[in-house]
Design a protein around this motif. Structure first.
Motif, PDB file in Angstrom:
ATOM      1  N   ILE A   4       4.845 -11.230  28.501  1.00 43.00           N
ATOM      2  CA  ILE A   4       6.066 -11.891  30.275  1.00 43.00           C
ATOM      3  C   ILE A   4       6.301 -12.935  29.249  1.00 43.00           C
ATOM      4  N   VAL A   5       7.432 -13.620  29.475  1.00 41.10           N
ATOM      5  CA  VAL A   5       7.554 -14.993  28.903  1.00 41.10           C
ATOM      6  C   VAL A   5       8.713 -15.692  30.424  1.00 41.10           C
ATOM      7  N   ALA A   6       8.770 -16.761  31.257  1.00 39.08           N
ATOM      8  CA  ALA A   6       9.413 -17.196  32.545  1.00 39.08           C
ATOM      9  C   ALA A   6      10.394 -17.932  31.127  1.00 39.08           C
ATOM     10  N   ILE A   7      11.135 -17.644  32.381  1.00 36.47           N
ATOM     11  CA  ILE A   7      12.865 -18.503  31.478  1.00 36.47           C
ATOM     12  C   ILE A   7      12.962 -19.414  32.100  1.00 36.47           C
ATOM     13  N   GLN A   8      13.532 -21.163  31.957  1.00 42.24           N
ATOM     14  CA  GLN A   8      13.306 -22.338  32.484  1.00 42.24           C
ATOM     15  C   GLN A   8      14.742 -22.791  31.963  1.00 42.24           C
ATOM     16  N   THR A   9      15.727 -23.061  31.957  1.00 41.34           N
ATOM     17  CA  THR A   9      17.398 -24.238  32.143  1.00 41.34           C
ATOM     18  C   THR A   9      16.741 -25.463  32.948  1.00 41.34           C
ATOM     19  N   THR A  10      17.543 -25.703  32.554  1.00 44.82           N
ATOM     20  CA  THR A  10      18.555 -27.143  33.729  1.00 44.82           C
ATOM     21  C   THR A  10      19.393 -26.559  33.900  1.00 44.82           C
ATOM     22  N   GLU A  11      20.727 -25.717  33.195  1.00 46.09           N
ATOM     23  CA  GLU A  11      21.505 -25.499  33.412  1.00 46.09           C
ATOM     24  C   GLU A  11      21.371 -24.373  35.053  1.00 46.09           C
ATOM     25  N   ALA A  12      20.841 -24.406  35.541  1.00 47.43           N
ATOM     26  CA  ALA A  12      20.261 -23.529  36.656  1.00 47.43           C
ATOM     27  C   ALA A  12      18.990 -24.496  38.277  1.00 47.43           C
ATOM     28  N   PRO A  13      19.939 -24.792  39.218  1.00 48.15           N
ATOM     29  CA  PRO A  13      18.022 -24.870  39.366  1.00 48.15           C
ATOM     30  C   PRO A  13      16.880 -24.565  39.785  1.00 48.15           C
ATOM     31  N   ALA A  14      16.107 -25.833  39.651  1.00 46.28           N
ATOM     32  CA  ALA A  14      14.490 -25.534  39.722  1.00 46.28           C
ATOM     33  C   ALA A  14      14.209 -24.672  40.858  1.00 46.28           C
ATOM     34  N   PRO A  15      13.301 -23.761  40.172  1.00 51.16           N
ATOM     35  CA  PRO A  15      13.052 -23.774  41.488  1.00 51.16           C
ATOM     36  C   PRO A  15      12.112 -23.803  42.969  1.00 51.16           C
ATOM     37  N   SER A  20       9.985 -17.651  38.868  1.00 43.19           N
ATOM     38  CA  SER A  20      10.260 -18.576  37.879  1.00 43.19           C
ATOM     39  C   SER A  20      11.717 -17.676  37.774  1.00 43.19           C
ATOM     40  N   GLN A  21      12.991 -18.592  37.667  1.00 43.73           N
ATOM     41  CA  GLN A  21      14.475 -18.631  37.990  1.00 43.73           C
ATOM     42  C   GLN A  21      14.625 -17.123  36.990  1.00 43.73           C
ATOM     43  N   GLY A  22      14.010 -16.418  35.743  1.00 39.55           N
ATOM     44  CA  GLY A  22      14.048 -15.173  35.196  1.00 39.55           C
ATOM     45  C   GLY A  22      12.921 -15.091  35.115  1.00 39.55           C
ATOM     46  N   ILE A  23      12.329 -14.030  34.575  1.00 36.50           N
ATOM     47  CA  ILE A  23      11.086 -13.588  33.228  1.00 36.50           C
ATOM     48  C   ILE A  23      12.173 -12.372  32.595  1.00 36.50           C
ATOM     49  N   ALA A  57      26.756 -19.680  42.922  1.00 36.50           N
ATOM     50  CA  ALA A  57      25.866 -18.774  42.850  1.00 36.50           C
ATOM     51  C   ALA A  57      26.291 -17.501  41.350  1.00 36.50           C
ATOM     52  N   PHE A  58      26.961 -17.470  40.859  1.00 39.96           N
ATOM     53  CA  PHE A  58      27.496 -16.624  40.014  1.00 39.96           C
ATOM     54  C   PHE A  58      27.100 -17.296  38.609  1.00 39.96           C
ATOM     55  N   ALA A  59      27.850 -18.303  38.402  1.00 39.70           N
ATOM     56  CA  ALA A  59      27.395 -20.030  37.194  1.00 39.70           C
ATOM     57  C   ALA A  59      25.950 -20.133  37.391  1.00 39.70           C
ATOM     58  N   ASN A  60      25.046 -19.895  38.443  1.00 42.02           N
ATOM     59  CA  ASN A  60      23.797 -20.012  37.778  1.00 42.02           C
ATOM     60  C   ASN A  60      23.209 -18.938  37.980  1.00 42.02           C
ATOM     61  N   LEU A  61      23.379 -17.829  38.295  1.00 45.25           N
ATOM     62  CA  LEU A  61      23.340 -16.297  37.710  1.00 45.25           C
ATOM     63  C   LEU A  61      23.350 -16.568  35.988  1.00 45.25           C
ATOM     64  N   LEU A  62      24.442 -16.767  35.946  1.00 43.92           N
ATOM     65  CA  LEU A  62      24.899 -16.752  34.325  1.00 43.92           C
ATOM     66  C   LEU A  62      24.135 -17.888  33.440  1.00 43.92           C
ATOM     67  N   ALA A  63      23.402 -19.001  33.771  1.00 37.24           N
ATOM     68  CA  ALA A  63      22.952 -20.034  33.203  1.00 37.24           C
ATOM     69  C   ALA A  63      21.243 -19.397  32.780  1.00 37.24           C
ATOM     70  N   LEU A  65      20.114 -15.799  32.908  1.00 34.20           N
ATOM     71  CA  LEU A  65      20.942 -15.290  31.880  1.00 34.20           C
ATOM     72  C   LEU A  65      20.931 -15.521  30.359  1.00 34.20           C
ATOM     73  N   LYS A  66      21.961 -16.763  30.455  1.00 37.09           N
ATOM     74  CA  LYS A  66      22.052 -17.223  29.274  1.00 37.09           C
ATOM     75  C   LYS A  66      20.606 -17.791  27.865  1.00 37.09           C
ATOM     76  N   ALA A  67      20.236 -18.486  29.827  1.00 34.47           N
ATOM     77  CA  ALA A  67      18.280 -18.713  28.619  1.00 34.47           C
ATOM     78  C   ALA A  67      17.532 -17.344  28.108  1.00 34.47           C
ATOM     79  N   GLY A  68      18.210 -16.815  29.026  1.00 37.31           N
ATOM     80  CA  GLY A  68      16.641 -15.376  28.760  1.00 37.31           C
ATOM     81  C   GLY A  68      17.105 -14.789  27.109  1.00 37.31           C
ATOM     82  N   GLY A  69      18.860 -15.490  27.022  1.00 39.54           N
ATOM     83  CA  GLY A  69      19.107 -14.178  25.624  1.00 39.54           C
ATOM     84  C   GLY A  69      20.111 -13.001  25.990  1.00 39.54           C
ATOM     85  N   ALA A  70      20.343 -13.291  26.750  1.00 36.74           N
ATOM     86  CA  ALA A  70      21.484 -11.774  27.463  1.00 36.74           C
ATOM     87  C   ALA A  70      23.281 -12.869  27.885  1.00 36.74           C
TER      88      ALA A  70
END
Length: 129
Positions: A4-15, A20-23, A57-63, A65-70
């Protein structure tokens, strides 16, 4: 079993809490609920209309996703929380812009007021490539 890996990107707001922003786990990505928060925790969009909030909100979501490889084409399911069901038609149009030809499974949930007075929150599950 996959790590299990936490996803972190500066392209979306920090939690803003203990999450985590994503997993990412195996070939799946789980994106936490994304509010229309600007970088640095700027909540000024809460005072604006629905459309700028939805786009952020959708831009944050896609950021995330991108950081997570999707990418949008990899999204399996989206849940959208709306504080006002009257925003549904606008939400649908903006959603279509962001996802294009992709048509993931989707649920729209009318809810009460959201944190900071926002009108939309979105989360997603996707596959990683």
């Amino acid at each position: 079993m996959s790590d299990i890996v936490a996803i972190q990107t500066t392209e979306a707001p920090a939690p803003a809490g203990h999450y985590s922003q994503g997993i990412a786990c195996g070939d799946l990505v789980f994106v936490s609920g994304q509010l229309p928060v600007r970088d640095g925790g700027d909540h000024s969009l809460a005072q604006e209309g629905f459309e700028p909030q939805a786009r952020r909100a959708f831009a944050n979501l896609l950021a995330v996703l991108k950081a997570g490889g999707a990418a949008p084409r990899d999204v399996l399911r989206v849940t959208i929380y709306l504080s006002d069901v009257a925003d549904w038609p606008s939400c649908n149009a903006i959603y279509a812009e962001f996802f294009g030809d992709s048509r993931p499974a989707r649920t729209i949930v009318p809810v009460g007021p959201l944190h900071y007075g926002y009108r939309i929150e979105v989360d997603a599950i996707a596959r990683r490539r």
